[in-house]
Design an enzyme around this catalytic site. Sequence first.
Site, PDB file in Angstrom:
ATOM      1  CG  HIS A  94      29.386 -17.930 -20.638  1.00 27.71           C
ATOM      2  ND1 HIS A  94      28.726 -18.863 -20.775  1.00 27.71           N
ATOM      3  CD2 HIS A  94      28.437 -16.803 -20.671  1.00 27.71           C
ATOM      4  CE1 HIS A  94      27.341 -18.694 -20.810  1.00 27.71           C
ATOM      5  NE2 HIS A  94      27.204 -17.313 -20.569  1.00 27.71           N
ATOM      6  CD  GLU A 108      27.639 -13.038 -18.084  1.00 31.09           C
ATOM      7  OE1 GLU A 108      27.872 -13.512 -16.868  1.00 31.09           O
ATOM      8  OE2 GLU A 108      26.753 -13.674 -18.850  1.00 31.09           O
ATOM      9  CE  LYS A 164      21.448 -15.357 -14.553  1.00 27.07           C
ATOM     10  NZ  LYS A 164      21.334 -16.260 -15.756  1.00 27.07           N
ATOM     11  CG  HIS A 165      26.426 -13.903 -13.094  1.00 22.25           C
ATOM     12  ND1 HIS A 165      25.746 -14.787 -12.652  1.00 22.25           N
ATOM     13  CD2 HIS A 165      26.196 -14.018 -14.487  1.00 22.25           C
ATOM     14  CE1 HIS A 165      25.182 -15.889 -13.433  1.00 22.25           C
ATOM     15  NE2 HIS A 165      25.559 -15.254 -14.741  1.00 22.25           N
TER      16      HIS A 165
END
Length: 234
Positions: free
Chosen positions: A61, A115, A118-119
């Site tokens: 994820h 992903e 955002k991260h």
Amino acid sequence: MGFKAWVLIKLFVLQFLSFLCSSADFDFFYFVEQWSPSYCDTKQGCCYPITGRPNEDFGIHGLWPEYTTGEWREFCDRENSFNASQISDLIGRMQKDWPSLACPSGDGTIFWRHEWEKHGTCTSLDQHSYFEAALDLKKKANLLQVLENGGITPGKIYNFTTVKEAIQEGVGYRPVIKCNKDPANNTQLYEVYLCADTSAKNFIECPVFSHGIPCGSSIEFPSFSSDSELHVAI
């Protein structure tokens, strides 16, 4: 030393200090894997990737930088957009180990872009290093094999503590397990959180624990063919 040389040195020092601050600006990573059949086995359902149904396995994820305070940062560098060409050599592994089950069907690019932006932009890693680190952590954890070694296989119901202890014994660190609900409102294993150090190379004990839907004393470990009757193994 001339004025111009002094300015250049000062700029270099400031840039270096900025790099050091950014590289240490979080305390640990959550490395999160989701059980693909549980993602699909909800009222919302799922869409298989355009490459076909993924393996009955855990899929990545995300790899999320976190603080021990329970806080986190998002979208730290909007100029550093996702660029698939930077991970072209990883695409085969990404499609296998980091599939997107969201609708409509896709090749995973939208998921990976989200992903990273955002991260990933909140870490000191470049795009290739970020995605490769997550893939390597998945291989290192080897959750499906770990559970199988503990006698836990898809298509059955298990005691929650048994599942948690099997992962802890196999990986060496306590996991955080999150659950979701199937269409019949039964609780099923959905996500496993493990923690990694800021290099994203080594698992560590989680400094804090993320919260989600309580799993209860027993949980389903569904298979893609979970429409057949579950065998109880508590």
